[in-house]
Design an enzyme around this catalytic site. Sequence first.
Site, short mmCIF file in Angstrom:
data_model
loop_
_atom_site.label_atom_id
_atom_site.label_comp_id
_atom_site.label_asym_id
_atom_site.label_seq_id
_atom_site.Cartn_x
_atom_site.Cartn_y
_atom_site.Cartn_z
N HIS A 141 0.82 -1.22 0.00
CA HIS A 141 0.00 0.00 0.00
C HIS A 141 0.86 1.27 0.00
O HIS A 141 0.31 2.37 -0.10
CB HIS A 141 -0.90 0.04 1.24
CG HIS A 141 -2.00 -0.97 1.25
ND1 HIS A 141 -1.80 -2.28 1.62
CD2 HIS A 141 -3.32 -0.87 0.95
CE1 HIS A 141 -2.95 -2.94 1.55
NE2 HIS A 141 -3.89 -2.12 1.15
N GLY A 142 2.18 1.13 0.13
CA GLY A 142 3.06 2.30 0.20
C GLY A 142 2.90 3.27 -0.96
O GLY A 142 2.98 4.49 -0.76
#
Lengths: 191, 191
Positions: free
Chosen positions: B114-115
């Site tokens: 999800h970065g």
Amino acid sequence: MAATLNGRNVAILAADGVERVELERPRQALEDAGARTVVISISSGQIQARDHDLEEAGTFDVDEVVENVSVDDYDALLLPGGTVNPDKLRMVAAAVQFVRSFVESGKPVASICHGPWSFVEADVARGRRLTSWPSVRTDLRNAGAEVVDEEVVTDGNITTSRSPDDLPAFCERIVEEFADASQSAGVTGRS
Amino acid sequence: MAATLNGRNVAILAADGVERVELERPRQALEDAGARTVVISISSGQIQARDHDLEEAGTFDVDEVVENVSVDDYDALLLPGGTVNPDKLRMVAAAVQFVRSFVESGKPVASICHGPWSFVEADVARGRRLTSWPSVRTDLRNAGAEVVDEEVVTDGNITTSRSPDDLPAFCERIVEEFADASQSAGVTGRS
């Protein structure tokens, strides 16, 4: 409160990580107004709730699995927030299709906080005036929405709010909007 | 492993909700290659880690607060995942500006899972070939990225992977990419 939602069936679509108060308090307001509510998720059993995303906050029983339900059986849809909840919903095709079909049906749909991510995934945010939790706004804007910073916004059949602080205004508005819907699926079977 | 990163300073930007293995394993790989790593967050103290987003998984000490750091002091940037972590980072202007400045500096930047939401908020995804956790892909595409489904992708100075399963390939690639960077901030002070 007048029982303006007697005979109405409201779908509540949520997954693990749902923000507890954003399911519990709208559900209570809808039931106080006479509605029957059904918790729908991506698998059977229970879903884990959270307070402020990170603190454990009990569970909710799942009444129906999204793959087995039809928009035709419900009069309105509620999409609570919590960061992880819509992040899980948007990866399940049946959940995304349920949201898309609901919005396209013209029946009332309401969402709060991170819930509007489901509108992005269903590609139904385009051209809509929406609000949300601040972190979701760039994604809504990139999906074609007109994003505003107001406690409760209704544009056509979609009502949105920003956070748990907006729950009083959100709950009042969704009872009005869900009552205004022209037909009851509970009565007609189709609408 | 050869100490190819001797003298290099690597910034790790993360907040509460970071997926534990996505900080811990790349950090170990970078340190094994000789780098010094610094955990930067949006406030001081500790950040809460998670396994699979929902299970508590200890804490990490915060070394620096993002408002007090400069891109000039680091040679490379690592952005781990976990759903809640980038959701918190993207609401803090100094964190978004740090990511934007890092990407625009040309120094290597790596992100997993999800970065990459931080690339959306910083508006540096446009025209880039990226991968991510499946839930983030529509947001990346709407932000102008070319999204692919590969275990590790490098496009210019940005390297991305999809999930913890990709960590072996991701860790190997970021050591290579961070070593290739032309100058060391630790040596030059500016690059």
